[in-house]
Design a protein around this motif. Sequence first.
Motif, short mmCIF file in Angstrom:
data_model
loop_
_atom_site.label_atom_id
_atom_site.label_comp_id
_atom_site.label_asym_id
_atom_site.label_seq_id
_atom_site.Cartn_x
_atom_site.Cartn_y
_atom_site.Cartn_z
N ILE A 81 0.83 -1.21 0.00
CA ILE A 81 0.00 0.00 0.00
C ILE A 81 0.87 1.25 0.00
N MET A 82 1.95 1.25 0.78
CA MET A 82 2.83 2.41 0.83
C MET A 82 3.50 2.65 -0.53
N ASN A 83 3.84 1.59 -1.21
CA ASN A 83 4.42 1.72 -2.55
C ASN A 83 3.42 2.35 -3.51
N LYS A 84 2.17 1.88 -3.48
CA LYS A 84 1.14 2.43 -4.36
C LYS A 84 0.80 3.88 -4.00
N ARG A 119 -2.50 6.71 8.91
CA ARG A 119 -1.31 6.29 9.65
C ARG A 119 -0.11 6.14 8.71
N LEU A 120 -0.34 5.58 7.51
CA LEU A 120 0.74 5.42 6.55
C LEU A 120 1.21 6.77 6.00
N TYR A 121 0.26 7.70 5.81
CA TYR A 121 0.64 9.05 5.40
C TYR A 121 1.57 9.67 6.44
N LYS A 122 1.21 9.52 7.71
CA LYS A 122 2.02 10.08 8.78
C LYS A 122 3.38 9.39 8.85
N MET A 124 4.98 8.00 6.36
CA MET A 124 5.75 8.40 5.19
C MET A 124 6.02 9.91 5.17
N ALA A 125 5.50 10.64 6.13
CA ALA A 125 5.66 12.10 6.25
C ALA A 125 5.14 12.80 5.01
N LEU A 126 3.97 12.40 4.54
CA LEU A 126 3.34 13.03 3.38
C LEU A 126 2.36 14.10 3.85
N ASP A 127 2.30 15.19 3.11
CA ASP A 127 1.37 16.26 3.40
C ASP A 127 0.85 16.78 2.07
N THR A 128 -0.44 16.95 1.97
CA THR A 128 -1.03 17.35 0.70
C THR A 128 -0.76 18.82 0.40
N LEU A 129 -0.79 19.14 -0.88
CA LEU A 129 -0.58 20.52 -1.31
C LEU A 129 -1.92 21.21 -1.44
N MET A 130 -2.44 21.67 -0.35
CA MET A 130 -3.69 22.42 -0.37
C MET A 130 -3.70 23.39 0.80
N HIS A 131 -4.61 24.31 0.74
CA HIS A 131 -4.70 25.30 1.79
C HIS A 131 -5.19 24.66 3.07
N LYS A 132 -4.56 25.04 4.15
CA LYS A 132 -4.97 24.57 5.47
C LYS A 132 -5.98 25.56 6.04
N PRO A 133 -6.77 25.16 7.00
CA PRO A 133 -7.76 26.07 7.57
C PRO A 133 -7.10 27.26 8.27
#
Length: 147
Positions: A81-84, A119-122, A124-133
């Motif tokens: 899943i992390m690879n995908k 949990r996998l996002y965290k 892998m230290a991924l963060d989306t490119l969008m505006h935060k609140p």
Amino acid sequence: MRKRFRIREKGARTLLQKWGATGAGRLFKKSLGEMSVYQKRMLITPSYRQLAVNKECPLLELPRSNYFYKSQGENLLNQFIMNKIDNKFTECPFYGVERMTDYINYRYGLGVNVKRIRRLYKLMALDTLMHKPGLNERCIHFPLFTQ
């Protein structure tokens, strides 16, 4: 009540030299509270015959279970899943957790939960490119310049 262990003079001297004791009365360059578990684990010498591991651990304030602990790592499904996720995230860095969950479930037919992807996002230290609140709110610490 903590157990106190007697250390032979010769054994204590060599151990203190190995551990990096300073001559200024401090045992370590860093205090034991500042050291991480990994640093304390590196100070233990299992091949040292005069002091067993179960005697060294209390000296370093390290539980024996922490010394012998080996992390399990991620299972094969999570690695798949992390690879995908990594492949898709490089194409679409704006995909959030829920959208990525829908993509993984639809594309690969896995019944993956949102909590696992989060949990996998965290991990892998991924963060989306969008505006935060709250990004468009005015900050009171910085003056507003008008012309």
